[in-house]
Design a protein around this motif. Structure first.
Motif, short mmCIF file in Angstrom:
data_model
loop_
_atom_site.label_atom_id
_atom_site.label_comp_id
_atom_site.label_asym_id
_atom_site.label_seq_id
_atom_site.Cartn_x
_atom_site.Cartn_y
_atom_site.Cartn_z
N ALA A 146 0.84 -1.19 0.00
CA ALA A 146 0.00 0.00 0.00
C ALA A 146 0.88 1.24 0.00
N GLU A 147 0.48 2.23 -0.74
CA GLU A 147 1.20 3.49 -0.75
C GLU A 147 1.04 4.15 0.61
N ARG A 148 2.14 4.62 1.14
CA ARG A 148 2.12 5.30 2.43
C ARG A 148 2.17 6.80 2.19
N ALA A 149 1.54 7.54 3.07
CA ALA A 149 1.59 8.99 3.00
C ALA A 149 3.04 9.43 3.22
N PRO A 150 3.44 10.54 2.60
CA PRO A 150 4.84 11.01 2.77
C PRO A 150 5.26 11.16 4.22
N ALA A 151 4.38 11.66 5.07
CA ALA A 151 4.74 11.83 6.49
C ALA A 151 4.99 10.48 7.15
N GLU A 152 4.17 9.48 6.82
CA GLU A 152 4.34 8.14 7.38
C GLU A 152 5.64 7.52 6.88
N ARG A 153 5.92 7.67 5.58
CA ARG A 153 7.18 7.16 5.02
C ARG A 153 8.37 7.80 5.70
N GLY A 154 8.29 9.10 5.92
CA GLY A 154 9.38 9.82 6.57
C GLY A 154 9.60 9.33 8.00
N ALA A 155 8.52 9.08 8.73
CA ALA A 155 8.63 8.60 10.11
C ALA A 155 9.25 7.21 10.15
N ILE A 156 8.84 6.35 9.23
CA ILE A 156 9.41 5.00 9.16
C ILE A 156 10.90 5.09 8.84
N GLU A 157 11.23 5.90 7.86
CA GLU A 157 12.64 6.05 7.46
C GLU A 157 13.48 6.56 8.63
N GLU A 158 12.99 7.58 9.33
CA GLU A 158 13.73 8.11 10.49
C GLU A 158 13.95 7.03 11.54
N ARG A 159 12.91 6.25 11.84
CA ARG A 159 13.02 5.19 12.85
C ARG A 159 14.05 4.15 12.42
N LEU A 160 14.02 3.78 11.14
CA LEU A 160 14.94 2.75 10.66
C LEU A 160 16.38 3.25 10.58
N ILE A 161 16.57 4.49 10.19
CA ILE A 161 17.93 5.03 10.09
C ILE A 161 18.64 4.97 11.44
N THR A 162 17.91 5.17 12.51
CA THR A 162 18.53 5.12 13.84
C THR A 162 19.01 3.71 14.19
N GLN A 163 18.55 2.72 13.45
CA GLN A 163 18.94 1.33 13.74
C GLN A 163 20.10 0.84 12.88
N LEU A 164 20.61 1.70 12.01
CA LEU A 164 21.76 1.30 11.20
C LEU A 164 22.94 0.98 12.12
N SER A 165 23.72 0.01 11.72
CA SER A 165 24.83 -0.47 12.54
C SER A 165 26.12 0.27 12.19
N PRO A 166 26.86 0.74 13.21
CA PRO A 166 28.16 1.36 12.92
C PRO A 166 29.24 0.31 12.63
N SER A 167 28.92 -0.94 12.84
CA SER A 167 29.89 -2.02 12.67
C SER A 167 30.05 -2.39 11.20
N ASP A 168 31.28 -2.72 10.82
CA ASP A 168 31.55 -3.11 9.44
C ASP A 168 31.81 -4.60 9.30
N ASP A 169 31.47 -5.39 10.34
CA ASP A 169 31.62 -6.83 10.21
C ASP A 169 30.44 -7.37 9.40
N LEU A 170 30.43 -8.67 9.12
CA LEU A 170 29.39 -9.27 8.29
C LEU A 170 28.00 -8.99 8.85
N ALA A 171 27.83 -9.18 10.15
CA ALA A 171 26.52 -8.96 10.76
C ALA A 171 26.07 -7.51 10.60
#
Length: 191
Positions: free
Chosen positions: A32-57
């Motif tokens: 389903a197409e998400r509203a831009p505000a909802e997409r932005g909120a999801i993206e912000e939440r997920l970006i905070t979960q990016l890993s600073p580690s460069d190992d395989l995991a």
């Protein structure tokens, strides 16, 4: 040892079905197409979960998060390390380890290429919950029969360092490959 033996037989049976059957699959269900505000909120939440580690995991975790952001998936990280999105919760009692299930699914690499599709075979996968890859065993216990579920999993919770090799020796899933699954038409055949 018994569990491993059952898993091997189940995998072998599945591979025989995969290689010997064919059919046509329904068109993939569009998200389903998400509203831009909802997409932005999801993206912000997920970006905070990016890993600073460069190992395989860490690289696999980042690849999974980037796939989710690119596709607008509203996924959540499970404590075990996979990501999931419940698209439909289903009804009745939750699924439990040991339940015999029937599930239709599509398996993709994170670049979107499909490597497996039960719809194309015309037959759902039947299995005992607990006998498949860890990501499925864990994620399916979050939903109920009739649910739709998306799973994005690192390789360690999928086919790991060995990958998935067909009985004829063809590599279906290379070693250390994170994957995406869409599970649908989840039915309990026996509790």
């Amino acid at each position: 040892m018994f569990k491993l033996s059952c898993m091997y037989r189940l995998l072998l049976s599945w591979m025989v079905l995969f290689l010997c059957t064919c059919g046509t699959a329904p068109e993939p269900t569009a998200d389903a197409e998400r509203a831009p505000a909802e997409r932005g909120a999801i993206e912000e939440r997920l970006i905070t979960q990016l890993s600073p580690s460069d190992d395989l995991a860490g690289r696999q975790r980042n690849a999974i998060i980037n796939r989710a952001i690119d596709r607008n998936y509203d996924v959540y990280a499970a404590p075990e390390g996979y990501f999931y999105e419940v698209l439909d919760t289903g009804a009745y009692n939750p699924l439990l380890a040991g339940d015999i299930l029937s599930v239709h699914y599509v398996g993709n690499f994170l670049d979107g290429r499909e490597f497996d599709n039960s719809f194309k075979r015309g037959t759902p996968l039947r299995f005992r919950l607990g006998d498949l890859i860890p990501a499925w065993n864990l994620a399916l216990q979050r939903v109920r029969p009739g649910a739709r579920l998306r799973i994005l999993t690192p390789s360690e919770l999928a086919y790991g360092t060995e990958g998935l090799v067909a009985p004829n020796g063809d590599t279906l899933v290379p070693a250390d490959t994170p994957l995406e699954f869409l599970l649908e038409e989840i039915v309990i055949l026996e509790e």
